[in-house]
Every structure is written in C-alpha cells, then in structure tokens.
Design a protein around this motif. Structure first.
Motif, PDB file in Angstrom:
ATOM      1  N   THR A  88       0.836  -1.205   0.000  1.00 57.17           N
ATOM      2  CA  THR A  88       0.000   0.000   0.000  1.00 57.17           C
ATOM      3  C   THR A  88       0.866   1.249   0.000  1.00 57.17           C
ATOM      4  OG1 THR A  88      -1.779  -1.167   1.146  1.00 57.17           O
ATOM      5  CG2 THR A  88      -1.819   1.239   1.238  1.00 57.17           C
ATOM      6  N   LEU A  89       1.948   1.233   0.790  1.00 54.64           N
ATOM      7  CA  LEU A  89       2.873   2.372   0.795  1.00 54.64           C
ATOM      8  C   LEU A  89       3.454   2.586  -0.599  1.00 54.64           C
ATOM      9  CD1 LEU A  89       4.874   1.893   4.116  1.00 54.64           C
ATOM     10  CD2 LEU A  89       3.319   3.777   3.569  1.00 54.64           C
ATOM     11  N   GLU A  90       3.889   1.506  -1.200  1.00 54.96           N
ATOM     12  CA  GLU A  90       4.511   1.573  -2.525  1.00 54.96           C
ATOM     13  C   GLU A  90       3.535   2.072  -3.593  1.00 54.96           C
ATOM     14  OE1 GLU A  90       7.802   0.813  -5.128  1.00 54.96           O
ATOM     15  OE2 GLU A  90       7.775   0.389  -2.991  1.00 54.96           O
ATOM     16  N   ASP A  91       2.336   1.520  -3.576  1.00 56.46           N
ATOM     17  CA  ASP A  91       1.378   1.812  -4.640  1.00 56.46           C
ATOM     18  C   ASP A  91       0.558   3.078  -4.415  1.00 56.46           C
ATOM     19  OD1 ASP A  91       2.233  -0.554  -5.757  1.00 56.46           O
ATOM     20  OD2 ASP A  91       0.471  -1.707  -5.112  1.00 56.46           O
ATOM     21  N   ASP A  92       0.152   3.341  -3.170  1.00 56.05           N
ATOM     22  CA  ASP A  92      -0.835   4.389  -2.914  1.00 56.05           C
ATOM     23  C   ASP A  92      -0.320   5.593  -2.123  1.00 56.05           C
ATOM     24  OD1 ASP A  92      -2.738   2.817  -4.202  1.00 56.05           O
ATOM     25  OD2 ASP A  92      -3.342   1.835  -2.333  1.00 56.05           O
ATOM     26  N   TYR A  93       0.320   5.337  -0.984  1.00 53.24           N
ATOM     27  CA  TYR A  93       0.645   6.433  -0.070  1.00 53.24           C
ATOM     28  C   TYR A  93       2.007   7.061  -0.304  1.00 53.24           C
ATOM     29  CZ  TYR A  93      -3.198   4.437   2.703  1.00 53.24           C
ATOM     30  OH  TYR A  93      -4.406   3.959   3.131  1.00 53.24           O
ATOM     31  N   GLY A  94       2.957   6.282  -0.773  1.00 59.90           N
ATOM     32  CA  GLY A  94       4.330   6.746  -0.908  1.00 59.90           C
ATOM     33  C   GLY A  94       5.173   6.237   0.252  1.00 59.90           C
ATOM     34  N   THR A  95       6.393   5.832  -0.044  1.00 54.62           N
ATOM     35  CA  THR A  95       7.236   5.205   0.975  1.00 54.62           C
ATOM     36  C   THR A  95       7.651   6.171   2.081  1.00 54.62           C
ATOM     37  OG1 THR A  95       9.172   5.582  -0.414  1.00 54.62           O
ATOM     38  CG2 THR A  95       8.126   3.418  -0.559  1.00 54.62           C
ATOM     39  N   ARG A  96       7.730   7.456   1.800  1.00 56.95           N
ATOM     40  CA  ARG A  96       8.113   8.412   2.845  1.00 56.95           C
ATOM     41  C   ARG A  96       7.088   8.451   3.968  1.00 56.95           C
ATOM     42  NH1 ARG A  96       7.576  14.684   1.244  1.00 56.95           N
ATOM     43  NH2 ARG A  96       5.368  14.884   1.687  1.00 56.95           N
ATOM     44  N   GLU A  97       5.854   8.099   3.666  1.00 55.13           N
ATOM     45  CA  GLU A  97       4.801   8.088   4.690  1.00 55.13           C
ATOM     46  C   GLU A  97       5.079   7.004   5.740  1.00 55.13           C
ATOM     47  OE1 GLU A  97       2.793  10.586   4.686  1.00 55.13           O
ATOM     48  OE2 GLU A  97       3.263  11.242   2.649  1.00 55.13           O
ATOM     49  N   GLY A  98       5.632   5.883   5.305  1.00 56.22           N
ATOM     50  CA  GLY A  98       5.994   4.822   6.249  1.00 56.22           C
ATOM     51  C   GLY A  98       7.070   5.277   7.211  1.00 56.22           C
ATOM     52  N   THR A  99       8.039   6.027   6.701  1.00 56.43           N
ATOM     53  CA  THR A  99       9.109   6.563   7.555  1.00 56.43           C
ATOM     54  C   THR A  99       8.531   7.522   8.586  1.00 56.43           C
ATOM     55  OG1 THR A  99      10.648   6.360   5.718  1.00 56.43           O
ATOM     56  CG2 THR A  99      11.306   7.808   7.516  1.00 56.43           C
ATOM     57  N   TYR A 100       7.605   8.367   8.162  1.00 58.18           N
ATOM     58  CA  TYR A 100       6.958   9.302   9.088  1.00 58.18           C
ATOM     59  C   TYR A 100       6.226   8.549  10.198  1.00 58.18           C
ATOM     60  CZ  TYR A 100       3.530  12.408  11.088  1.00 58.18           C
ATOM     61  OH  TYR A 100       2.763  13.092  11.996  1.00 58.18           O
ATOM     62  N   LEU A 101       5.434   7.550   9.827  1.00 54.55           N
ATOM     63  CA  LEU A 101       4.681   6.782  10.818  1.00 54.55           C
ATOM     64  C   LEU A 101       5.609   6.048  11.786  1.00 54.55           C
ATOM     65  CD1 LEU A 101       1.837   5.340   8.585  1.00 54.55           C
ATOM     66  CD2 LEU A 101       1.606   7.074  10.366  1.00 54.55           C
TER      67      LEU A 101
END
Length: 159
Positions: free
Chosen positions: A34-47
């Motif tokens: 989902t991070l890869e396809d929809d939200y963007g990987t930087r969002e995972g780092t933020y979370l």
C-alpha cells in the motif's frame, strides 16, 4: 573552576542512566505494498518515527527498562491525502478531502537478556468523520499515542 568541573562530573556519575531502547518498526507485506502503490514510501518513515517517539515517551514516563521493541504496522489509513496521492490525482483537493483514518499495530518487547516482556496487538480507527483531524496522519497519530500508552501500562503491570 576546577571545583565546578569536578562537581559536574560527580553529578553525572550519580545521574540515572538514560534508558536506551532499540525500537524497530516494520510493515506487514500488505501495508508495504500500500505504501509503494498508494501512499508513498516516505509516509511509512513518518509513521515509524511517530511510533518510536510515542513509545520512547511512554516508556520513560513509566520508568520501564525495555531493551528492544519490534513493532509491525499492519494497516494505516490517512485522514487526508498523502503527497503521493495528491501527485497521482491532480484534481484531488487536500483542503476539502477528509476521511476516517487510524492504524493497526502489533508489538513485542524484550529485556536485556532477550526474554519477551510482553506483546500487544492494537488497532484504533476513528468512527466519526466530524472528529477526524486536519493533518494527513492525524487519526493514525492518535492510534500511535493510544497504542504506546496501552503498551507501557501493560508492560508496567507485568514487571
């Protein structure tokens, strides 16, 4: 001056040692996709950083001596569109787009000997669109905060 330095050095010796907790945050395969396809990987780092900060704060507040924590983000939903979503859909309006967000997490804590101290599976998603926040990860941040408080209380009760 020499006495001031000596007094400062002595004070450091008697100060409690800082609790050094290693926190690793990972993503379930579905959420990583989902991070890869929809939200963007930087969002995972933020979370991940938000979860780490919340856990460190709560463990310090509870006086817990936890050596290592392994956290898995199973699912997270933003309250507002992410940067990638805005780029992928140019007509999307950040100001007017609001949704119900939240996060599902699992975690296990270990002591210095590597023994499991406790684990927790927790999820929280907002249920009322009127209470969602004005930032991208507002509801997920609330879930992280609640998760950290609950996990610290659980570990404190088991110690």
């Amino acid at each position: 001056m020499k006495y001031v330095l000596a007094a400062a050095a002595t004070a450091l010796l008697f100060a409690p040692a800082a609790l050094a907790t290693e926190i690793s945050v990972g993503y379930s395969p579905d959420f990583a996709q989902t991070l890869e396809d929809d939200y963007g990987t930087r969002e995972g780092t933020y979370l991940a950083k938000q979860i780490e900060n919340d856990l460190m704060r709560e463990f310090a507040s509870a006086g817990l001596d936890v050596e290592r924590v392994v956290v898995m983000i199973e699912r997270a939903v933003p309250s507002k569109p992410t940067f990638k979503q805005l780029g992928d859909r140019p007509g999307l309006d950040y100001g007017d787009s609001v949704s119900i967000g939240g996060m599902k997490l699992t975690a296990t804590a270990f002591d210095a000997d590597g023994a499991e101290m406790g684990s927790l599976s927790y999820d929280w998603f907002e249920t009322d669109i009127r209470r969602t926040g004005i930032t991208t990860w507002y509801d997920a941040n609330r879930a992280s905060d609640r998760f950290a408080r609950k996990f610290a209380k659980k570990l404190q009760a088991e110690v």
